[in-house]
Write a protein that holds these residues in place. Structure first.
Motif, PDB file in Angstrom:
ATOM      1  N   ASP A 112     -49.676  91.806  20.892  1.00 41.05           N
ATOM      2  CA  ASP A 112     -49.501  92.390  22.385  1.00 41.05           C
ATOM      3  C   ASP A 112     -50.775  92.720  22.990  1.00 41.05           C
ATOM      4  O   ASP A 112     -51.902  92.739  22.149  1.00 41.05           O
ATOM      5  N   ASP A 113     -50.732  93.253  24.103  1.00 38.34           N
ATOM      6  CA  ASP A 113     -51.876  93.933  24.945  1.00 38.34           C
ATOM      7  C   ASP A 113     -52.263  95.195  24.214  1.00 38.34           C
ATOM      8  O   ASP A 113     -53.439  95.457  24.574  1.00 38.34           O
ATOM      9  N   LYS A 114     -51.607  95.823  23.351  1.00 39.85           N
ATOM     10  CA  LYS A 114     -52.330  96.918  22.572  1.00 39.85           C
ATOM     11  C   LYS A 114     -53.031  96.508  21.313  1.00 39.85           C
ATOM     12  O   LYS A 114     -53.438  97.197  20.541  1.00 39.85           O
ATOM     13  N   GLY A 115     -52.951  95.123  20.911  1.00 43.44           N
ATOM     14  CA  GLY A 115     -53.585  94.622  19.620  1.00 43.44           C
ATOM     15  C   GLY A 115     -52.306  94.893  18.516  1.00 43.44           C
ATOM     16  O   GLY A 115     -52.884  94.596  17.320  1.00 43.44           O
ATOM     17  N   MET A 116     -51.251  94.875  18.770  1.00 38.20           N
ATOM     18  CA  MET A 116     -50.351  94.817  17.730  1.00 38.20           C
ATOM     19  C   MET A 116     -49.807  93.312  17.384  1.00 38.20           C
ATOM     20  O   MET A 116     -49.401  92.674  18.362  1.00 38.20           O
ATOM     21  N   GLN A 129     -55.391  94.573  12.141  1.00 31.42           N
ATOM     22  CA  GLN A 129     -55.273  95.008  13.029  1.00 31.42           C
ATOM     23  C   GLN A 129     -56.680  95.547  13.960  1.00 31.42           C
ATOM     24  O   GLN A 129     -56.944  95.306  15.016  1.00 31.42           O
ATOM     25  N   ASP A 133     -58.112  94.106  17.372  1.00 31.83           N
ATOM     26  CA  ASP A 133     -58.788  94.907  18.204  1.00 31.83           C
ATOM     27  C   ASP A 133     -59.978  94.640  18.714  1.00 31.83           C
ATOM     28  O   ASP A 133     -60.389  94.523  19.849  1.00 31.83           O
ATOM     29  N   ARG A 136     -60.094  91.365  20.605  1.00 31.05           N
ATOM     30  CA  ARG A 136     -59.301  91.811  22.024  1.00 31.05           C
ATOM     31  C   ARG A 136     -60.637  92.358  22.912  1.00 31.05           C
ATOM     32  O   ARG A 136     -60.561  92.045  24.265  1.00 31.05           O
ATOM     33  N   ARG A 137     -61.288  93.211  22.283  1.00 34.97           N
ATOM     34  CA  ARG A 137     -62.221  93.884  23.545  1.00 34.97           C
ATOM     35  C   ARG A 137     -63.252  92.935  23.756  1.00 34.97           C
ATOM     36  O   ARG A 137     -63.744  92.806  24.892  1.00 34.97           O
ATOM     37  N   ASP A 176     -50.549  89.941  28.943  1.00 38.89           N
ATOM     38  CA  ASP A 176     -49.601  90.250  27.988  1.00 38.89           C
ATOM     39  C   ASP A 176     -49.869  90.451  26.565  1.00 38.89           C
ATOM     40  O   ASP A 176     -48.719  90.846  25.870  1.00 38.89           O
ATOM     41  N   GLY A 177     -51.034  89.968  26.167  1.00 41.64           N
ATOM     42  CA  GLY A 177     -51.192  89.896  24.882  1.00 41.64           C
ATOM     43  C   GLY A 177     -52.329  88.777  24.533  1.00 41.64           C
ATOM     44  O   GLY A 177     -53.149  88.427  25.585  1.00 41.64           O
TER      45      GLY A 177
END
Length: 678
Positions: A112-116, A129, A133, A136-137, A176-177
Motif C-alpha cells: 500500500d502507500d505506506k509500504g505495507m 518491508q 520502503d 517506494r522512496r 494508492d500503493g
C-alpha cells in the motif's frame, strides 16, 4: 657497338628497362598494400554489422522481457483491486501462476502507500518491508509512473535482482500503493550468454546515467557515466569508436524505451584486429618473397646483357638475394623441408629446426622417415613415383620432434626437377591448435547429443512413473468423497474438490509431457508418405469436435508426397486444427482452411482460422512448452500442443511460424521436404 664487338644497351632503352623493372617490383607492394587496407576495412565493417545486429537482437529480447514483466505487474494490480476478498493463499497461488509465465520474474509483491504488504509471492518479513520502503522512496524520487531500480539483493534469499515498480492510483488519482516485480539478474546474464556470438564482446544493460545492472563478462559494478554512450546528449542509438582510456573500443548501443535503460555491445579493437595483423604479416612476407624472386629473375636477365662488365657485382647481388631468400624462408611461419630422390633431407628452414627441436642445419642428411614415421625408407621410391605423376600432393600427417612428441601437420609437397634429379619440396603447417579445436567441438557435440538423449529418456520415464502415484491419489480422493463427503462441511468439500482438480491437472500435464518426450523417440525412420492420409486421419480424429462446434473444415482433395513420419504429421495436423476449434470466436462458428504450396523442394502448408487471434508480442512465446496465453477458466489445456508441433516440424527439417490479427483469426505455416527431392 664498341671495338671489341661487345654489345652495350642504348641509354634510352636502359632507362625504359629500369622503369619496367621498377614497375614490376612495385606492383606486388601496391597489391599487398591494397589487400591489407581492404582486409582492415572489411574487418571493421563486418564488426560494425555484427555488433549492430547483436545489439538489435539483444535489445529486442530485453524489450520483450520488460514488456512481459510490465504486463504481469498490470495483471497483478488489476487482480488485487478486483479480488480484494480473496485470501492470502489463493492470491499467492494466482501470483505464482502468473509469474511462472515470465522467467525473468524472481519475486512479486503488492504494497500500500505506506509500504505495507497486500500480497507477496514469497511471503513478507521485515527484510521485505525494508526492501519495499526503499523501492517506494526511489520510485517517488524518480517522478515517473514506473521505476526500474539498481541491482540489489532480493529480501527472500539474497539473489541479485533488479526491482521493477509501478504506482497504483485510487479513483481520485492519488497514489494508492506500489506493485513491485523483482527481475533476476541471472536471467539476463544467461539470456546475453545464449545470444552472444562475438567471443570478445562485452554486453551491458545499464540505466541512462551509466549505472550498470547486468554485464557479461561481469565487472566491478563501477559507474559507466564517463563513457560517451551514457552522456546526456547521446542519441537513443548509435555506433561509437573509442571512449575508454585507451580509445580502443567499438561500441553499439540502443535505448530501451520507455524503460529508460541502455543496452551496449562493445568489442576491443586490438583483439578484433589481431587476425588481420597476423594475416598482414604473412602478406608482407609473401610480398617480400615474390619481390625477391622477381628481382632475382630480372637480375639474371641483366647479367646476360652485361656479363663481362658486371660479373663481380652480379655475384655480390646474387649472394645478397640468396641471403634475403634464405632469410624469408627461415622466418616463414610454416616449416619448409627439401628432400632428394632417396628421401634424404637436403634443406630445412629455421622454423622446421626450431619446431622439431633440432639445432640449426642438424636436419640436413636425415631421412624424411626420421621426422615422419609414415614415410619409411622402404616405401620412399613408391611415394616419389606417386609425386612424379601428380606433380603436387596435399595431405595431413604427424611429425615427431627430436624428443618423440607428436605434432599434427598439414603438408603440401611439390616436385622440383633440376639437373636430371628430382626433389620434393614440402611446405608443412602445424595444425595442433586446429586439431584441438576440432576435437573439442567433436567432444562437445557428442556430449550434447548424449545429454539430449538422456533428457528425452528421463522425461519419458519420469512422466510414465509419475502417473502411478497420481492414479492412487485420484482413487483415494474419490473414496474420501464418497465415504466421508456427507460428513464434511462446505469448506471440506471445497478442499476435496481442489485436491481432485489439482491431481487431474497434474495428470494432464504429465500426459502432455509424455507426448512431448515421445516426439522423435518412438517414431519410425522418416520416409516417403502421402500427406493426404495424415490430413484425412486428422479429420477423422476430430470429427466429434468439428460436429459439436459447428466448424467448417476446408482442405484440398490431394496433398503432395512428402518426406516424414505418418503418425507424427497426423498429430501435427490434429493439434493445429484442434487449436483452431478450441480458440474459436464466441460470435461466429469456426471456419478452418488448409492449403499447401510447393516450390524450392519444399511443401509449405497453411492452416487458417477465423478465431480470436493472437497478439504479435506472443508469436515467439506460444511455441514454448507449457506456455499459455489464457487462464484455465477460459480455455482448457496445458499449453504444450504448439511446442509438440514445433518439435515435430523441426524433426522433419522444416520450420513453423504464424501470422495473426487479434479478433480476426490466425494462420499457422509449416514446411516439409518434398519426396521428389530424395
Amino acid at each position: 657497338m664498341n671495338k671489341s664487338g661487345k654489345g652495350w644497351l642504348h641509354p634510352s632503352r636502359s632507362r625504359m628497362l629500369a622503369a619496367m623493372a621498377s614497375l614490376c617490383l612495385l606492383m606486388p607492394q601496391v597489391v599487398t598494400g591494397y589487400e591489407i587496407w581492404r582486409q582492415h576495412t572489411s574487418t571493421l565493417g563486418l564488426a560494425e554489422r555484427n555488433i549492430n545486429v547483436l545489439v538489435d537482437l539483444m535489445s529486442g529480447e530485453v524489450q520483450r522481457t520488460l514488456n512481459a514483466v510490465d504486463e504481469i505487474i498490470d495483471q497483478t494490480t488489476l487482480d488485487i483491486s478486483t479480488h480484494a476478498d480473496r485470501d492470502a493463499v489463493e492470491t499467492r497461488r494466482v501470483m505464482r501462476e502468473r509469474a511462472m509465465g515470465v522467467p525473468a520474474i524472481f519475486g512479486l509483491m503488492v504494497v500500500d502507500d505506506k509500504g505495507m504488504a497486500l500480497a507477496s509471492l514469497h511471503g513478507f518479513s521485515p527484510r521485505h518491508q525494508s526492501f519495499a520502503d526503499r523501492v517506494r522512496r526511489e520510485a517517488q524520487a524518480s517522478g515517473r509512473p514506473f521505476h526500474i531500480g539498481r541491482l540489489t539483493p532480493d529480501p527472500f534469499d539474497g539473489t541479485p535482482v533488479i526491482p521493477f515498480a509501478r504506482f497504483r492510483h485510487d479513483a481520485q488519482g492519488e497514489i494508492d500503493g506500489l506493485t513491485i516485480a523483482s527481475m533476476s539478474a541471472r536471467f539476463f546474464r544467461e539470456l546475453f550468454a545464449q545470444i552472444k556470438s562475438l567471443p570478445h564482446a562485452t554486453i551491458t544493460l545499464a540505466q541512462l546515467d551509466g549505472t550498470p545492472l547486468v554485464q557479461i563478462p561481469e565487472s566491478d559494478g563501477s559507474s559507466l557515466s564517463p563513457l560517451p554512450e551514457f552522456q546526456p546528449f547521446a542519441a537513443d542509438a548509435g555506433l561509437l569508436y573509442g571512449g575508454d582510456k585507451d580509445g580502443k573500443r567499438i561500441v553499439a548501443y540502443r535505448t530501451v524505451r520507455p524503460f529508460a535503460l541502455r543496452l551496449t555491445v562493445a568489442v576491443d579493437a586490438d583483439e578484433l584486429l589481431a587476425p588481420w595483423r597476423s594475416n598482414s604479416l604473412r602478406l608482407i612476407l609473401a610480398d617480400l618473397t615474390i619481390s625477391i624472386l622477381l628481382a632475382f629473375a630480372m637480375l639474371q636477365s641483366w647479367r646476360g646483357w652485361r656479363a663481362e662488365m658486371t660479373q663481380d657485382k652480379t655475384r655480390e647481388e646474387e649472394e645478397l638475394l640468396l641471403r634475403m631468400s634464405r632469410f624469408a624462408l627461415n622466418n616463414s611461419a610454416d616449416m619448409v623441408v627439401w628432400s632428394d630422390e632417396q628421401g634424404a633431407i637436403t634443406f630445412a628452414n629455421l622454423t622446421a629446426h626450431q619446431r622439431l627441436g633440432y639445432a640449426p642445419d642438424a636436419m640436413v642428411g636425415l631421412h624424411v622417415a626420421d621426422i615422419d614415421p609414415a614415410f619409411h625408407a622402404a616405401m620412399w621410391p613408391e611415394k616419389m613415383d606417386e609425386l612424379r605423376k601428380a606433380r603436387s600432393l596435399r595431405f595431413d600427417s604427424t611429425l615427431r620432434d627430436r624428443n618423440g612428441a607428436v605434432i599434427p601437420v598439414e603438408v603440401s609437397v611439390s616436385l622440383f626437377s633440376w639437373a636430371n634429379q628430382d626433389f620434393a619440396c614440402a611446405l608443412i603447417r602445424d595444425i595442433s591448435e586446429r586439431k584441438k579445436t576440432e576435437d573439442t567441438l567433436a567432444e562437445r557435440t557428442r556430449r550434447l547429443e548424449a545429454s539430449n538423449t538422456e533428457l528425452e529418456e528421463f522425461a519419458y520415464v519420469a512422466s510414465h512413473d509419475l502417473r502411478e502415484p497420481l492414479r492412487m491419489v485420484n482413487a483415494f480422493i474419490g473414496l474420501l468423497e464418497r465415504r466421508y463427503g456427507p460428513q464434511l462441511d462446505d469448506t471440506g468439500r471445497e478442499y476435496v474438490a481442489f485436491a481432485r482438480d489439482g491431481a487431474q491437472r497434474m495428470d494432464r500435464l504429465i500426459l502432455d509431457l509424455l507426448e512431448y518426450s515421445r516426439v522423435g523417440a518412438e517414431s519410425r525412420p522418416l520416409g516417403v508418405i502421402d500427406l493426404t492420409r495424415s490430413a484425412e486421419a486428422a479429420r477423422r480424429d476430430l470429427s466429434m469436435s468439428l460436429q459439436e462446434s459447428g466448424a467448417i473444415l476446408e482442405m484440398p482433395d490431394e496433398f503432395p508426397m512428402v518426406w516424414g513420419d505418418q503418425g507424427e504429421l497426423t498429430r501435427l495436423l490434429v493439434n493445429l486444427i484442434g487449436n483452431a476449434i478450441k480458440y474459436h470466436h464466441p460470435d461466429r462458428a469456426p471456419h478452418i482452411r488448409i492449403a499447401v504450396e510447393t516450390g524450392g523442394g519444399l511443401a509449405t502448408c497453411r492452416v487458417e482460422d477465423n478465431g480470436i487471434g493472437i497478439s504479435p508480442q506472443y508469436f515467439d512465446r506460444i511455441f514454448r512448452i507449457f506456455q499459455r496465453l489464457h487462464g484455465r477458466e477460459s480455455y482448457d489445456g496445458t499449453g504444450i500442443g504448439l511446442a509438440v508441433c514445433k518439435k515435430i516440424v523441426e524433426r522433419h527439417g522444416g520450420r513453423i511460424w504464424l501470422a495473426s490479427v487479434p479478433d480476426q483469426g490466425t494462420t499457422f505455416f509449416f514446411t516439409l521436404r518434398l519426396a521428389s527431392e530424395f
